[in-house]
Every structure is written in structure tokens, then in C-alpha cells.
Motif scaffolding. Structure first.
Motif, PDB file in Angstrom:
ATOM      1  N   GLU A  56       0.844  -1.196   0.000  1.00 45.95           N
ATOM      2  CA  GLU A  56       0.000   0.000   0.000  1.00 45.95           C
ATOM      3  C   GLU A  56       0.879   1.247   0.000  1.00 45.95           C
ATOM      4  O   GLU A  56       1.939   1.277   0.629  1.00 45.95           O
ATOM      5  CB  GLU A  56      -0.885   0.030   1.259  1.00 45.95           C
ATOM      6  N   LEU A 107      -1.615   4.040  11.831  1.00 46.04           N
ATOM      7  CA  LEU A 107      -2.669   4.936  11.333  1.00 46.04           C
ATOM      8  C   LEU A 107      -3.555   4.164  10.373  1.00 46.04           C
ATOM      9  O   LEU A 107      -3.260   4.049   9.183  1.00 46.04           O
ATOM     10  CB  LEU A 107      -2.040   6.151  10.646  1.00 46.04           C
ATOM     11  N   GLY A 109      -6.820   3.303   8.172  1.00 50.49           N
ATOM     12  CA  GLY A 109      -7.783   4.081   7.379  1.00 50.49           C
ATOM     13  C   GLY A 109      -7.131   5.277   6.730  1.00 50.49           C
ATOM     14  O   GLY A 109      -7.781   6.277   6.434  1.00 50.49           O
ATOM     15  N   SER A 110      -5.822   5.157   6.486  1.00 53.07           N
ATOM     16  CA  SER A 110      -5.076   6.355   6.083  1.00 53.07           C
ATOM     17  C   SER A 110      -5.495   6.907   4.723  1.00 53.07           C
ATOM     18  O   SER A 110      -5.217   8.068   4.428  1.00 53.07           O
ATOM     19  CB  SER A 110      -3.568   6.104   6.139  1.00 53.07           C
ATOM     20  N   SER A 111      -6.228   6.094   3.919  1.00 57.29           N
ATOM     21  CA  SER A 111      -6.717   6.663   2.656  1.00 57.29           C
ATOM     22  C   SER A 111      -7.787   7.723   2.932  1.00 57.29           C
ATOM     23  O   SER A 111      -8.160   8.490   2.052  1.00 57.29           O
ATOM     24  CB  SER A 111      -7.259   5.567   1.740  1.00 57.29           C
ATOM     25  N   ASN A 197     -18.188  -3.185   2.926  1.00 56.05           N
ATOM     26  CA  ASN A 197     -17.972  -2.589   1.605  1.00 56.05           C
ATOM     27  C   ASN A 197     -18.718  -3.452   0.590  1.00 56.05           C
ATOM     28  O   ASN A 197     -18.193  -4.439   0.078  1.00 56.05           O
ATOM     29  CB  ASN A 197     -16.480  -2.527   1.288  1.00 56.05           C
ATOM     30  N   ASN A 200     -17.846  -5.073  -2.873  1.00 47.89           N
ATOM     31  CA  ASN A 200     -17.180  -6.379  -3.028  1.00 47.89           C
ATOM     32  C   ASN A 200     -18.174  -7.542  -3.023  1.00 47.89           C
ATOM     33  O   ASN A 200     -17.763  -8.701  -3.126  1.00 47.89           O
ATOM     34  CB  ASN A 200     -16.201  -6.613  -1.863  1.00 47.89           C
ATOM     35  N   TYR A 229     -21.019   2.694   6.463  1.00 50.24           N
ATOM     36  CA  TYR A 229     -19.648   2.259   6.147  1.00 50.24           C
ATOM     37  C   TYR A 229     -18.767   3.473   5.916  1.00 50.24           C
ATOM     38  O   TYR A 229     -19.040   4.274   5.029  1.00 50.24           O
ATOM     39  CB  TYR A 229     -19.625   1.342   4.906  1.00 50.24           C
ATOM     40  N   GLY A 231     -15.106   3.069   6.018  1.00 46.91           N
ATOM     41  CA  GLY A 231     -13.881   2.634   5.341  1.00 46.91           C
ATOM     42  C   GLY A 231     -12.648   2.888   6.194  1.00 46.91           C
ATOM     43  O   GLY A 231     -11.520   2.747   5.730  1.00 46.91           O
ATOM     44  N   PHE A 247     -19.942  -5.445  11.858  1.00 44.24           N
ATOM     45  CA  PHE A 247     -19.006  -5.036  10.815  1.00 44.24           C
ATOM     46  C   PHE A 247     -18.540  -6.315  10.124  1.00 44.24           C
ATOM     47  O   PHE A 247     -18.159  -7.283  10.793  1.00 44.24           O
ATOM     48  CB  PHE A 247     -17.798  -4.306  11.428  1.00 44.24           C
ATOM     49  N   LEU A 260      -8.136  -7.578   6.029  1.00 45.93           N
ATOM     50  CA  LEU A 260      -7.664  -7.017   7.301  1.00 45.93           C
ATOM     51  C   LEU A 260      -6.618  -7.922   7.942  1.00 45.93           C
ATOM     52  O   LEU A 260      -6.521  -9.105   7.629  1.00 45.93           O
ATOM     53  CB  LEU A 260      -8.861  -6.785   8.221  1.00 45.93           C
ATOM     54  N   ARG A 261      -5.817  -7.332   8.809  1.00 45.41           N
ATOM     55  CA  ARG A 261      -4.683  -8.041   9.382  1.00 45.41           C
ATOM     56  C   ARG A 261      -5.056  -8.618  10.747  1.00 45.41           C
ATOM     57  O   ARG A 261      -5.702  -7.956  11.553  1.00 45.41           O
ATOM     58  CB  ARG A 261      -3.477  -7.102   9.529  1.00 45.41           C
ATOM     59  N   GLU A 265      -5.234  -5.723  13.664  1.00 46.33           N
ATOM     60  CA  GLU A 265      -6.574  -5.206  13.426  1.00 46.33           C
ATOM     61  C   GLU A 265      -7.603  -6.139  14.085  1.00 46.33           C
ATOM     62  O   GLU A 265      -8.337  -5.729  14.982  1.00 46.33           O
ATOM     63  CB  GLU A 265      -6.838  -5.038  11.924  1.00 46.33           C
TER      64      GLU A 265
HETATM   65  P1  AFP Z   1      -6.219   2.055   4.417  1.00 43.56           P
HETATM   66  O1  AFP Z   1      -5.367   2.268   5.658  1.00 43.56           O
HETATM   67  O2  AFP Z   1      -5.432   1.685   3.213  1.00 43.56           O
HETATM   68  O3  AFP Z   1      -7.203   3.167   4.198  1.00 43.56           O
HETATM   69  O4  AFP Z   1      -7.073   0.731   4.716  1.00 43.56           O
HETATM   70  C1  AFP Z   1      -7.984   0.786   5.742  1.00 43.56           C
HETATM   71  C2  AFP Z   1      -8.531  -0.570   6.034  1.00 43.56           C
HETATM   72  O5  AFP Z   1      -7.503  -1.480   6.311  1.00 43.56           O
HETATM   73  C3  AFP Z   1      -9.513  -0.531   7.204  1.00 43.56           C
HETATM   74  O6  AFP Z   1      -9.380   0.591   8.030  1.00 43.56           O
HETATM   75  C4  AFP Z   1     -10.866  -0.513   6.535  1.00 43.56           C
HETATM   76  O7  AFP Z   1     -11.836  -1.171   7.292  1.00 43.56           O
HETATM   77  C5  AFP Z   1     -10.632  -1.232   5.250  1.00 43.56           C
HETATM   78  O8  AFP Z   1      -9.261  -1.057   4.933  1.00 43.56           O
HETATM   79  C6  AFP Z   1     -11.446  -0.667   4.155  1.00 43.56           C
HETATM   80  O9  AFP Z   1     -11.183  -1.401   3.014  1.00 43.56           O
HETATM   81  P2  AFP Z   1     -12.007  -1.156   1.649  1.00 43.56           P
HETATM   82  O10 AFP Z   1     -11.518   0.155   1.102  1.00 43.56           O
HETATM   83  O11 AFP Z   1     -11.615  -2.340   0.818  1.00 43.56           O
HETATM   84  O12 AFP Z   1     -13.461  -1.140   2.003  1.00 43.56           O
END
Ligand code: AFP
Length: 321
Positions: A56, A107, A109-111, A197, A200, A229, A231, A247, A260-261, A265
Motif C-alpha cells: 500500500e 494509522l 484508514g489512512s486513505s 464494503n 465487493n 460504512y 472505510g 461489521f 484485514l490483518r 486489526e
Molecule cells: P487504508 O489504511 O489503506 O485506508 O485501509 C484501511 C482498512 O484497512 C480498514 O481501516 C478498513 O476497514 C478497510 O481497509 C477498508 O477497506 P475497503 O476500502 O476495501 O473497504
């Protein structure tokens, strides 16, 4: 009423060293909260220019949060090593006789960072393995966690944690200190929301699609469910903890082991969920019973109120025949 900080709270119930770990986590997360709050005024939005071990794109704030947590935790003699989502191998501090390994997603959900939507830090604490192997300690099953928690950087910044004796929340005050704000938190036995999500859904095993359809039609008892949702796992989980529901991040055709890890997580959130009266499974199996083989292992995750999680687990086991 006197303020009780997260470090003091943990020290009282679980001893000086674990209290110090929570003190360090609180300090680092308080600084991360400040950085996030003022992000638009400094050059911290956007990509760092590197790709992490998960493949990522790293954001600048991912790197900032990771470095800060490593520095603060590494300053404690009782922390043997940290395992981070952002680093391919454990960071070993070579502290003789150290008791703990701290595992975290600095961090999550960094997107969502650049669009000013909630993000979080998730952490798990495992006791060092007898033979002094930090990877072996990190790989212990979730049932062995000494403590777990997360910080949600939202309109209010809150740390939710457990040391295995109930769930408490601490709110970041104006002095940058996490102060006790709730104790004995409980997840509703059933809730109004499901969180997934659904883009998917075509790639999910059919049993998950059928389960969501059942919730939407109100066939799981109670009212018809509504969807939420964000994200950001921490934010989606925090709502589920407070309001109830489920969830789901199921396996997909493209990612049969989920996204997810497990260690940083699923395990910590599963411990919090169970301590609050909820449940967490990977489909057929309780999350906390899973045995990781590698530190960045992925898992499907279904976490939330007992009613929904147990019904989904039953449906998955039924579909397996
Ligand atoms: P990022 O850190 O790349 O934003 O991923 C966040 C995450 O691991 C977790 O926080 C969310 O629940 C999940 O990804 C969301 O994944 P989708 O974008 O595939 O729904």
C-alpha cells in the motif's frame, strides 16, 4: 472529580510496567491527534512516496505515526520490540528481560486522511515468549493478549482499551492527556446497523450475501437493518461498539484470506468486542483462537453484537456442510 489518565488507570489494575506502556501509547497518540488536527497547516497531507510491506502507498502521516510510536515505546525498558503494519519485520530494542511486545497499526484508514474523515491507531500487547523470541511472542493467539485497544481520531479523540477486565474509554483533554471517560462499556446484544464494503459483494461467498439480504429485510429479529460504512476500521468498529450491529469484511474471490490483518486489526478489536459482550469470528472460527503463522497475516473479520455474529457464524458453518 480528579482526572485519571490512562497510564495511571492501567498501573493501578495491571501494574507499573503495563501502566508505562499505556502512558507511552497515550503520549504518542496525543501527539498524532495534534498532527492530524492541524494537518492542513503543515505539509503532512498526501503520499510519502513509498509503498509499505502490504503493497500500500504510505501516507506522510502513516510514517509520522509509526516513527513516533516506535520512539515512545522504544524508550521503555519493559518493551522488547514492536511489530508494525508499516514495517516488514519486528523492530527489536534488545532490552534485556523486557516483558512486552506491542503490535500496532499506527494509522488505520489512512486513505481517509486527506479528506478529513476519522482515522485510528489500533494496538495489541503480548507478553514476551519465554525463549525471548519477539516474533514468537507476537504470533501468540489473540486469547493470550495482555491488553488491546484503539484510538479514534474523530470530532473527539478517544482511546478505548482493555486489559482483560472490561472495556474503558479515555478522552483526550485540552492538555493532550487521555482522561478516563467511561468504564464497563457494553455492546448492545443486537443492533440497527451492518457495515461492509458492498462493492465487493459479488465476490463474497453466497452465504454472506444471503445474510446481508436477511438483515436488510428485517428477518434476523428486530427491525430491518440500515447500512453504515466509513472505510476506516476503527471508526466503523467504534460505532458498532456503541450502537450495536455488525461489521463484516468477508473473504472475496480475489482475496480469499480477506483484507484485514489478524495481529494488529482483528485480534485487538476482537478482544475489545468480547470484553464488551460482543463477538468476533473469521466466518467459522472465533478470531481469538486463530494461530497466526506470519506477522502480517490477513483474515476475514466479522465483529459486533453477539446476535448477528453468532447467526452469521452458524450460517457459514451450515454452508460448509
Ligand atoms: P487504508 O489504511 O489503506 O485506508 O485501509 C484501511 C482498512 O484497512 C480498514 O481501516 C478498513 O476497514 C478497510 O481497509 C477498508 O477497506 P475497503 O476500502 O476495501 O473497504
Amino acid at each position: 472529580m480528579d482526572k485519571v489518565t490512562v497510564g495511571q488507570y492501567v498501573e493501578k489494575s495491571a501494574g507499573h510496567e503495563l501502566g508505562a506502556v499505556f502512558g507511552a501509547l497515550g503520549k504518542a497518540c496525543g501527539e498524532i491527534a495534534k498532527k492530524i488536527r492541524l494537518a492542513g497547516l503543515s505539509d503532512v497531507y498526501g503520499a510519502y512516496g513509498a509503498v509499505n510491506v502490504q503493497g500500500e502507498q504510505q501516507q506522510k502521516l502513516d510514517v509520522y505515526a509509526n516513527d513516533l510510536l516506535i520512539e515512545r515505546l522504544g524508550g521503555l525498558q519493559c518493551v522488547a520490540a514492536v511489530v508494525s503494519e508499516e514495517d516488514d519485520a519486528p523492530v527489536d530494542f534488545y532490552h534485556a528481560g523486557a516483558k512486552f511486545v506491542v503490535i500496532f497499526d499506527p494509522l488505520d484508514g489512512s486513505s481517509n486522511i486527506d479528506v478529513n474523515v476519522n482515522v485510528g491507531t489500533i494496538f495489541s500487547v503480548q507478553a514476551m515468549a519465554a525463549e525471548g523470541d519477539v516474533t514468537a511472542a507476537a504470533l501468540k493467539a489473540g486469547t493470550e493478549q495482555v491488553a488491546a485497544g484503539y484510538v479514534v481520531y474523530g470530532p473527539s479523540c478517544v482511546m478505548v482499551m482493555t486489559t482483560g477486565d472490561g472495556v474503558s474509554a479515555f478522552t483526550l483533554d485540552e492538555d493532550g492527556v487521555f482522561v478516563l471517560s467511561s468504564e464497563g462499556m457494553k455492546m448492545p446484544a443486537q443492533g440497527p446497523y451492518y457495515s461492509a464494503n458492498e462493492a465487493n459483494a459479488a465476490g463474497w461467498p453466497g452465504v454472506y450475501r444471503e445474510f446481508v439480504a436477511k438483515m436488510v429485510k428485517g428477518e434476523l429479529g428486530g427491525k430491518a437493518y440500515s447500512a453504515r460504512y466509513i472505510g476506516s476500521l476503527v471508526a466503523d468498529f467504534h460505532r458498532t461498539l456503541l450502537k450495536g450491529g455488525v461489521f463484516l469484511y468477508p473473504p472475496t474471490d480475489k482475496a480469499p484470506k480477506g483484507k484485514l490483518r489478524l495481529l494488529y486489526e482483528a485480534n485487538p478489536l476482537a478482544m475489545i468486542a468480547e470484553q464488551a459482550g460482543g463477538a468476533a469470528v473469521n466466518g467459522p472460527t472465533r478470531i481469538l483462537d486463530l494461530q497466526a503463522e506470519k506477522i502480517h497475516e490477513r483474515t476475514p473479520l466479522i465483529v459486533g453484537s453477539k446476535r448477528e455474529v453468532e447467526a452469521l457464524q452458524k450460517a457459514v458453518l451450515g454452508a460448509q456442510g
